[in-house]
Design a protein around this motif. Structure first.
Motif, PDB file in Angstrom:
ATOM      1  N   MET A 253       7.544 -40.271  25.393  1.00  0.00           N
ATOM      2  CA  MET A 253       7.990 -40.927  25.699  1.00  0.00           C
ATOM      3  C   MET A 253       9.504 -41.142  25.435  1.00  0.00           C
ATOM      4  O   MET A 253      10.128 -42.317  25.412  1.00  0.00           O
ATOM      5  CB  MET A 253       7.013 -43.039  25.160  1.00  0.00           C
ATOM      6  N   HIS A 254       9.466 -40.823  23.572  1.00  0.00           N
ATOM      7  CA  HIS A 254      11.084 -40.970  23.106  1.00  0.00           C
ATOM      8  C   HIS A 254      12.043 -40.054  23.734  1.00  0.00           C
ATOM      9  O   HIS A 254      12.873 -40.184  24.123  1.00  0.00           O
ATOM     10  CB  HIS A 254      10.901 -40.044  22.386  1.00  0.00           C
ATOM     11  N   ILE A 255      11.286 -38.302  24.788  1.00  0.00           N
ATOM     12  CA  ILE A 255      12.042 -37.639  25.426  1.00  0.00           C
ATOM     13  C   ILE A 255      12.262 -38.921  26.430  1.00  0.00           C
ATOM     14  O   ILE A 255      14.021 -38.831  27.266  1.00  0.00           O
ATOM     15  CB  ILE A 255      11.917 -36.427  25.187  1.00  0.00           C
ATOM     16  N   THR A 256      11.864 -39.229  26.937  1.00  0.00           N
ATOM     17  CA  THR A 256      11.930 -39.927  28.352  1.00  0.00           C
ATOM     18  C   THR A 256      12.946 -41.019  28.167  1.00  0.00           C
ATOM     19  O   THR A 256      13.997 -41.538  28.539  1.00  0.00           O
ATOM     20  CB  THR A 256      10.831 -40.871  28.750  1.00  0.00           C
ATOM     21  N   VAL A 257      12.708 -41.800  27.251  1.00  0.00           N
ATOM     22  CA  VAL A 257      13.906 -42.339  26.682  1.00  0.00           C
ATOM     23  C   VAL A 257      14.994 -42.420  27.210  1.00  0.00           C
ATOM     24  O   VAL A 257      16.548 -42.208  27.420  1.00  0.00           O
ATOM     25  CB  VAL A 257      13.467 -43.361  25.370  1.00  0.00           C
ATOM     26  N   ALA A 258      15.204 -40.912  26.046  1.00  0.00           N
ATOM     27  CA  ALA A 258      16.304 -40.212  25.306  1.00  0.00           C
ATOM     28  C   ALA A 258      18.078 -39.743  26.805  1.00  0.00           C
ATOM     29  O   ALA A 258      18.507 -40.432  27.117  1.00  0.00           O
ATOM     30  CB  ALA A 258      16.596 -39.316  24.662  1.00  0.00           C
ATOM     31  N   ARG A 259      16.537 -39.312  27.329  1.00  0.00           N
ATOM     32  CA  ARG A 259      17.264 -39.182  29.394  1.00  0.00           C
ATOM     33  C   ARG A 259      17.055 -40.375  29.948  1.00  0.00           C
ATOM     34  O   ARG A 259      18.591 -39.929  30.849  1.00  0.00           O
ATOM     35  CB  ARG A 259      15.645 -38.107  29.740  1.00  0.00           C
ATOM     36  N   GLU A 260      16.594 -41.255  30.204  1.00  0.00           N
ATOM     37  CA  GLU A 260      17.280 -42.486  31.096  1.00  0.00           C
ATOM     38  C   GLU A 260      18.475 -43.491  29.961  1.00  0.00           C
ATOM     39  O   GLU A 260      19.053 -43.573  31.067  1.00  0.00           O
ATOM     40  CB  GLU A 260      16.279 -43.397  30.860  1.00  0.00           C
TER      41      GLU A 260
ATOM     42  N   GLU B 180      24.751 -44.144  29.835  1.00  0.00           N
ATOM     43  CA  GLU B 180      26.122 -44.578  28.881  1.00  0.00           C
ATOM     44  C   GLU B 180      26.921 -43.099  29.697  1.00  0.00           C
ATOM     45  O   GLU B 180      28.190 -42.889  29.328  1.00  0.00           O
ATOM     46  CB  GLU B 180      25.322 -43.865  27.610  1.00  0.00           C
ATOM     47  N   LYS B 181      26.632 -42.608  30.981  1.00  0.00           N
ATOM     48  CA  LYS B 181      27.289 -41.277  31.456  1.00  0.00           C
ATOM     49  C   LYS B 181      28.627 -42.482  32.131  1.00  0.00           C
ATOM     50  O   LYS B 181      29.024 -43.927  32.249  1.00  0.00           O
ATOM     51  CB  LYS B 181      27.011 -41.105  32.642  1.00  0.00           C
ATOM     52  N   ARG B 182      29.895 -41.861  31.552  1.00  0.00           N
ATOM     53  CA  ARG B 182      31.245 -42.562  32.077  1.00  0.00           C
ATOM     54  C   ARG B 182      32.141 -43.569  31.244  1.00  0.00           C
ATOM     55  O   ARG B 182      32.623 -43.718  31.257  1.00  0.00           O
ATOM     56  CB  ARG B 182      31.123 -43.021  33.444  1.00  0.00           C
ATOM     57  N   ILE B 183      31.254 -44.235  30.371  1.00  0.00           N
ATOM     58  CA  ILE B 183      31.089 -45.269  29.751  1.00  0.00           C
ATOM     59  C   ILE B 183      32.219 -44.668  28.188  1.00  0.00           C
ATOM     60  O   ILE B 183      33.439 -45.588  27.698  1.00  0.00           O
ATOM     61  CB  ILE B 183      30.349 -46.772  28.739  1.00  0.00           C
ATOM     62  N   GLY B 184      32.135 -43.450  28.024  1.00  0.00           N
ATOM     63  CA  GLY B 184      33.067 -42.961  27.014  1.00  0.00           C
ATOM     64  C   GLY B 184      34.304 -42.906  27.357  1.00  0.00           C
ATOM     65  O   GLY B 184      35.179 -43.174  26.834  1.00  0.00           O
TER      66      GLY B 184
ATOM     67  N   LEU C  75      22.690 -52.402  35.221  1.00  0.00           N
ATOM     68  CA  LEU C  75      21.727 -52.938  34.336  1.00  0.00           C
ATOM     69  C   LEU C  75      21.546 -54.657  34.767  1.00  0.00           C
ATOM     70  O   LEU C  75      20.251 -54.571  34.397  1.00  0.00           O
ATOM     71  CB  LEU C  75      22.713 -53.879  32.774  1.00  0.00           C
ATOM     72  N   ARG C  76      22.568 -55.110  35.553  1.00  0.00           N
ATOM     73  CA  ARG C  76      21.491 -56.334  35.984  1.00  0.00           C
ATOM     74  C   ARG C  76      19.916 -55.920  36.917  1.00  0.00           C
ATOM     75  O   ARG C  76      19.629 -56.575  36.725  1.00  0.00           O
ATOM     76  CB  ARG C  76      22.568 -57.427  37.042  1.00  0.00           C
ATOM     77  N   TYR C  77      20.950 -55.005  37.671  1.00  0.00           N
ATOM     78  CA  TYR C  77      19.622 -54.521  38.530  1.00  0.00           C
ATOM     79  C   TYR C  77      18.530 -53.901  37.699  1.00  0.00           C
ATOM     80  O   TYR C  77      17.410 -54.248  37.962  1.00  0.00           O
ATOM     81  CB  TYR C  77      20.142 -53.473  39.765  1.00  0.00           C
TER      82      TYR C  77
ATOM     83  N   LEU D 210      23.926 -51.615  26.160  1.00  0.00           N
ATOM     84  CA  LEU D 210      22.993 -50.954  26.612  1.00  0.00           C
ATOM     85  C   LEU D 210      21.846 -50.996  25.828  1.00  0.00           C
ATOM     86  O   LEU D 210      20.983 -50.287  25.241  1.00  0.00           O
ATOM     87  CB  LEU D 210      23.903 -49.481  27.197  1.00  0.00           C
ATOM     88  N   ASP D 211      22.878 -51.142  24.087  1.00  0.00           N
ATOM     89  CA  ASP D 211      21.724 -50.883  23.072  1.00  0.00           C
ATOM     90  C   ASP D 211      20.319 -51.819  23.174  1.00  0.00           C
ATOM     91  O   ASP D 211      20.006 -51.769  22.517  1.00  0.00           O
ATOM     92  CB  ASP D 211      22.605 -51.221  21.579  1.00  0.00           C
ATOM     93  N   ARG D 212      21.018 -53.047  23.764  1.00  0.00           N
ATOM     94  CA  ARG D 212      19.550 -54.064  23.700  1.00  0.00           C
ATOM     95  C   ARG D 212      18.688 -53.188  24.541  1.00  0.00           C
ATOM     96  O   ARG D 212      17.042 -53.705  24.874  1.00  0.00           O
ATOM     97  CB  ARG D 212      20.236 -55.614  24.481  1.00  0.00           C
TER      98      ARG D 212
END
Length: 239
Positions: free
Chosen positions: A126-133, A138-142, A54-56, A213-215
């Motif tokens: 753009m919405h689909i791209t944002v969701a995909r990114e 968000e992988k593994r934070i669960g 996230l910093r990067y 991630l929300d921000r």
């Protein structure tokens, strides 16, 4: 001879260090402890990975926004970034520009209804791209959330099992002295301690990373809205 000397000496002789408690525990409690330690290690790996990533990415997005709002040509910026977007915001920009190039040159784009449909299509891309990114980020934070909620109960299970094992040892030996009880109770409580050590950092990190991630997602959404407005304005000027 003082009757308390022998039990105290036996307790002192027992290895109550963390490693000693692990080796003295029975197989079930060992399995619980080992599983919690592995979960904690994996949680810390996820925490460091997400924090650094996230910093990067925020640094990369800052650089992209600086270029985007510098007043330079969007076409030139697209040509530089189209092959390999370096961050999610660049990916959103490239996806929108690619759709823009595909559709803006078609006959009939001067019609009001067609322009509106085209603008909606670009916004959807753009919405689909944002969701995909964001899905990738968000992988593994669960796993952090699962560790934070489950680890204390797994540790408690190890504690209950260890105490049951201690009572069984007391029943077999018919000795209720401190020397018999203390090591088993210590092993049992150590399992709970490991569960808390695994759960607390995972839960705190999950809340912090989720907030970050929300921000970041809101930042991408804001850019999508601003860029969509720019493209719509250019369509209106063409019309």
């Amino acid at each position: 001879m003082d009757p308390t000397v022998l039990p105290q000496a036996a307790v002192a002789a027992a290895d109550l260090s963390p490693l000693g408690l692990f080796w003295q525990a029975d197989l079930v409690v060992k399995t619980v402890m080992l599983g919690l330690v592995l979960a904690s290690i994996w949680s810390w790996a996820i925490i460091f990975d997400k924090a650094l990533k996230l910093r990067y990415l925020n640094a990369k997005v800052d650089k992209f926004e600086e270029k985007f709002w510098s007043g330079g040509s969007l076409e030139e910026l697209y040509e530089r970034l189209s092959n390999r977007p370096a961050d999610p915001m660049s990916a959103v920009f490239v996806a929108a520009m690619r759709e823009w190039r595909r559709s803006s040159g078609r006959p009939g784009t001067g019609d009001t209804g067609i322009r509106a449909h085209f603008a909606q299509r670009v916004e959807r891309v753009m919405h689909i791209t944002v969701a995909r990114e964001m899905e990738g980020l968000e992988k593994r934070i669960g796993f952090l959330a699962s560790t934070g909620s489950v680890a204390p109960f797994v540790g408690l299970f190890g504690t209950v099992w260890g105490i049951m094992h201690s009572f069984h040892s007391i029943g077999v030996s018919k000795d209720t002295s401190l020397a018999t009880v203390a090591p088993g109770i210590a092993e049992a409580l150590f399992a709970t301690a490991i569960g808390l050590v695994a759960a607390i950092p995972a839960l705190v990190a999950y809340n912090k990373i989720s907030s970050d991630l929300d921000r970041f997602a809101q930042r991408l959404d804001n850019f999508s809205g601003e860029f969509g407005a720019i493209l719509s304005r250019q369509l209106d000027e063409r019309g």
